[in-house]
Design an enzyme around this catalytic site. Structure first.
Site, mmCIF file in Angstrom:
data_model
loop_
_atom_site.group_PDB
_atom_site.id
_atom_site.type_symbol
_atom_site.label_atom_id
_atom_site.label_comp_id
_atom_site.label_asym_id
_atom_site.label_seq_id
_atom_site.Cartn_x
_atom_site.Cartn_y
_atom_site.Cartn_z
ATOM 1 N N ARG A 237 50.183 38.940 44.014
ATOM 2 C CA ARG A 237 51.552 37.902 44.119
ATOM 3 C C ARG A 237 51.666 37.607 45.726
ATOM 4 O O ARG A 237 51.149 39.407 46.730
ATOM 5 C CB ARG A 237 53.687 38.717 43.966
ATOM 6 C CG ARG A 237 53.848 37.971 42.667
ATOM 7 C CD ARG A 237 54.513 36.450 42.385
ATOM 8 N NE ARG A 237 54.529 36.011 41.179
ATOM 9 C CZ ARG A 237 53.690 35.647 40.382
ATOM 10 N NH1 ARG A 237 52.293 35.447 39.865
ATOM 11 N NH2 ARG A 237 54.151 35.284 38.913
ATOM 12 N N GLU A 266 55.330 30.022 49.758
ATOM 13 C CA GLU A 266 54.434 28.788 49.283
ATOM 14 C C GLU A 266 55.166 27.057 48.703
ATOM 15 O O GLU A 266 56.953 28.585 48.517
ATOM 16 C CB GLU A 266 54.259 29.251 47.832
ATOM 17 C CG GLU A 266 53.567 30.759 47.981
ATOM 18 C CD GLU A 266 52.202 30.869 46.945
ATOM 19 O OE1 GLU A 266 52.598 30.754 45.683
ATOM 20 O OE2 GLU A 266 51.716 32.613 46.514
ATOM 21 N N HIS A 285 47.625 28.770 44.850
ATOM 22 C CA HIS A 285 48.207 29.493 43.740
ATOM 23 C C HIS A 285 47.383 28.952 42.134
ATOM 24 O O HIS A 285 48.866 28.183 41.484
ATOM 25 C CB HIS A 285 50.031 29.822 43.580
ATOM 26 C CG HIS A 285 50.488 30.233 42.826
ATOM 27 N ND1 HIS A 285 51.723 31.294 43.406
ATOM 28 C CD2 HIS A 285 50.181 30.865 41.861
ATOM 29 C CE1 HIS A 285 51.350 31.933 42.593
ATOM 30 N NE2 HIS A 285 50.186 32.142 41.124
HETATM 31 P P1 NAP Z 1 49.810 44.091 33.673
HETATM 32 O O1 NAP Z 1 49.260 44.386 32.597
HETATM 33 O O2 NAP Z 1 50.866 44.449 33.589
HETATM 34 O O3 NAP Z 1 49.438 44.920 35.122
HETATM 35 C C1 NAP Z 1 49.948 44.871 36.087
HETATM 36 C C2 NAP Z 1 49.280 46.524 36.443
HETATM 37 O O4 NAP Z 1 49.959 47.013 37.537
HETATM 38 C C3 NAP Z 1 50.280 47.572 35.093
HETATM 39 O O5 NAP Z 1 48.637 48.530 35.056
HETATM 40 C C4 NAP Z 1 51.068 48.442 36.467
HETATM 41 O O6 NAP Z 1 50.888 49.502 35.813
HETATM 42 C C5 NAP Z 1 50.269 48.158 37.839
HETATM 43 N N1 NAP Z 1 51.085 48.463 38.666
HETATM 44 C C6 NAP Z 1 52.910 48.545 38.791
HETATM 45 N N2 NAP Z 1 53.450 49.032 39.762
HETATM 46 C C7 NAP Z 1 52.513 49.960 40.042
HETATM 47 C C8 NAP Z 1 52.447 50.387 41.430
HETATM 48 N N3 NAP Z 1 53.750 50.296 41.844
HETATM 49 N N4 NAP Z 1 51.468 51.299 41.868
HETATM 50 C C9 NAP Z 1 50.239 51.029 41.072
HETATM 51 N N5 NAP Z 1 50.200 50.696 40.020
HETATM 52 C C10 NAP Z 1 51.107 49.409 39.787
HETATM 53 O O7 NAP Z 1 50.364 42.365 34.464
HETATM 54 P P2 NAP Z 1 48.796 41.185 34.846
HETATM 55 O O8 NAP Z 1 49.296 40.236 33.426
HETATM 56 O O9 NAP Z 1 47.855 41.825 34.677
HETATM 57 O O10 NAP Z 1 48.893 40.393 35.952
HETATM 58 C C11 NAP Z 1 48.983 41.312 37.120
HETATM 59 C C12 NAP Z 1 50.314 39.944 38.253
HETATM 60 O O11 NAP Z 1 49.668 38.968 38.499
HETATM 61 C C13 NAP Z 1 51.690 39.456 37.649
HETATM 62 O O12 NAP Z 1 52.895 40.805 38.078
HETATM 63 C C14 NAP Z 1 51.430 38.316 38.146
HETATM 64 O O13 NAP Z 1 52.610 38.437 39.499
HETATM 65 C C15 NAP Z 1 49.979 38.373 39.244
HETATM 66 N N6 NAP Z 1 49.341 36.781 38.840
HETATM 67 C C16 NAP Z 1 49.003 35.853 39.355
HETATM 68 C C17 NAP Z 1 48.540 34.643 38.975
HETATM 69 C C18 NAP Z 1 47.990 33.478 40.462
HETATM 70 O O14 NAP Z 1 48.249 32.769 39.247
HETATM 71 N N7 NAP Z 1 47.833 34.021 41.098
HETATM 72 C C19 NAP Z 1 48.584 34.688 37.654
HETATM 73 C C20 NAP Z 1 49.159 35.724 36.773
HETATM 74 C C21 NAP Z 1 49.577 36.607 37.041
HETATM 75 P P3 NAP Z 1 51.118 50.335 34.711
HETATM 76 O O15 NAP Z 1 49.371 49.741 33.737
HETATM 77 O O16 NAP Z 1 50.989 52.107 34.106
HETATM 78 O O17 NAP Z 1 52.081 50.025 33.866
#
Ligand code: NAP
Length: 327
Positions: A237, A266, A285
């Site tokens: 993000r 955005e 995006h």
């Molecule tokens: P996810 O599986 O929940 O992965 C997020 C990771 O970040 C988890 O491993 C979590 O740790 C870690 N985390 C959370 N807070 C943290 C912090 N303060 N410091 C260090 N690590 C931290 O989510 P995902 O499916 O990979 O998606 C991640 C993000 O990508 C989404 O939330 C979204 O904002 C973004 N995204 C963007 C697009 C785009 O179009 N560009 C598309 C999809 C998603 P733990 O494993 O310990 O909980």
């Protein structure tokens, strides 16, 4: 009684039909903001919401006394007040997994295009400037064999790292809230402090969710730790990064290049210097934006809302506590 839902993202007829078979649907195609009077009125009657990309505030929830569930067509849920929803017993559903690989492809696309300067050099050809064999001025840098630093090592972070480690022989460093021993074994990844990762990585790729904790996680200090040859990629993000500090780092040679799918605001203003910099690849995006994946996300949201409004556990639930409270 037929329950009512408000849908406000572009949905295909096939998804709308599934909703209309079970609910009364107030459909706002491409709603620009939540001030729309028709939307507010429909919200006042709604039991469910299906949509994405608009901020739902506690003030809006006050106007939705019948709301039982929200099915966001996204994995990120930074647009929703999770605590306020849980307090009201409203289920919040998202669409993890179905977009992981596509978003990781976008991450790797940005790694490749920035390293090999693909967009800049394609423009060079388009402008008719390719008049002799290219020289050092057009050289890029290798991706294979380099060090990839993942900030956030969840579903998408791991999928990017898998491409790097298994496809490109990259060494993977990660910084993440919790350790990931399975991924360490699978990919030979090493967990380290974020500062250490920033100093060692050739490519720094951000995939943490946006939260109070991660807002401006990467700012001037963090760019200052990166190598001048480092390439920075953000597919998480925009607000995770202090964009002013990023622009300064790019302008002063603090880092070599950036690949960006997301921005603090955005759509990105044409006045922003970012899309005009030759060492930046700026995308609108598009992380999950393929036909297949957007279809799968919409279907997941439809399935989630159908289950939630039938009193069944949705497939992907953000606020477990609201479900526990209900059952
Ligand atoms: P996810 O599986 O929940 O992965 C997020 C990771 O970040 C988890 O491993 C979590 O740790 C870690 N985390 C959370 N807070 C943290 C912090 N303060 N410091 C260090 N690590 C931290 O989510 P995902 O499916 O990979 O998606 C991640 C993000 O990508 C989404 O939330 C979204 O904002 C973004 N995204 C963007 C697009 C785009 O179009 N560009 C598309 C999809 C998603 P733990 O494993 O310990 O909980």
């Amino acid at each position: 009684m037929t329950k009512r839902i408000v849908a406000y993202s572009r949905l295909k007829p096939t998804h709308l039909d599934q909703l209309r078979q079970r609910f009364h649907v107030d459909y706002f195609e491409a709603l620009k903001n939540t001030d729309d009077p028709g939307f507010r009125e429909a919200l006042g009657r709604a039991h469910g919401i299906v949509g994405s990309s608009l901020a739902i505030t506690p003030e809006l929830l006050d106007q939705a006394p019948h709301l039982e569930a929200i099915a966001s067509i996204s994995v990120g849920y930074d647009n929703y007040p999770v605590e306020a929803l849980t307090q009201r017993g409203i289920l919040l559903c998202n669409t993890p997994d179905v977009l992981t690989e596509t978003t990781a492809d976008t991450g790797f696309l940005l790694i490749m295009t920035t390293a090999r300067r693909a967009v800049e050099l394609a423009e060079f050809v388009k402008r008719g400037e390719w008049r002799e064999s290219i020289g050092e001025a057009q050289f890029g840098s290798d991706v294979h064999g380099k060090t990839l630093g993942m900030i956030g090592f969840g579903r998408i972070g791991a999928a990017v790292a898998r491409r790097g480690a298994l496809g490109f022989g990259m060494q993977v460093l990660y910084s993440n809230a919790s350790p990931k021993p399975d991924l360490e074994r699978e990919l030979g990844a090493t967990r380290c402090e974020m500062d250490d990762l920033l100093a060692r990585a050739d490519f720094v790729c951000v995939t943490v969710p946006l939260s109070a904790e991660t807002t401006h996680l990467i700012g001037a200090r963090e760019f200052g730790l990166m190598k001048p040859s480092a390439i920075f990629v953000n597919i998480a993000r925009g607000k995770v990064v202090d964009e002013t500090a990023l622009i300064a780092a790019l302008e002063t040679g603090g880092i070599r290049a950036a690949g960006l799918d997301v921005f603090e605001r955005e759509p990105l203003s044409p006045e922003s210097p970012l899309p005009h910099m030759s060492n930046v690849v700026a995308l609108p995006h598009i992380g999950s934006a393929t036909h297949e994946t957007r279809d799968a996300m919409a279907q997941r949201a439809v399935d989630n809302i159908l289950l939630a409004l039938e009193g069944k556990r949705p497939i992907s639930l953000v606020n477990e506590a609201a479900w526990r409270e209900r059952s």
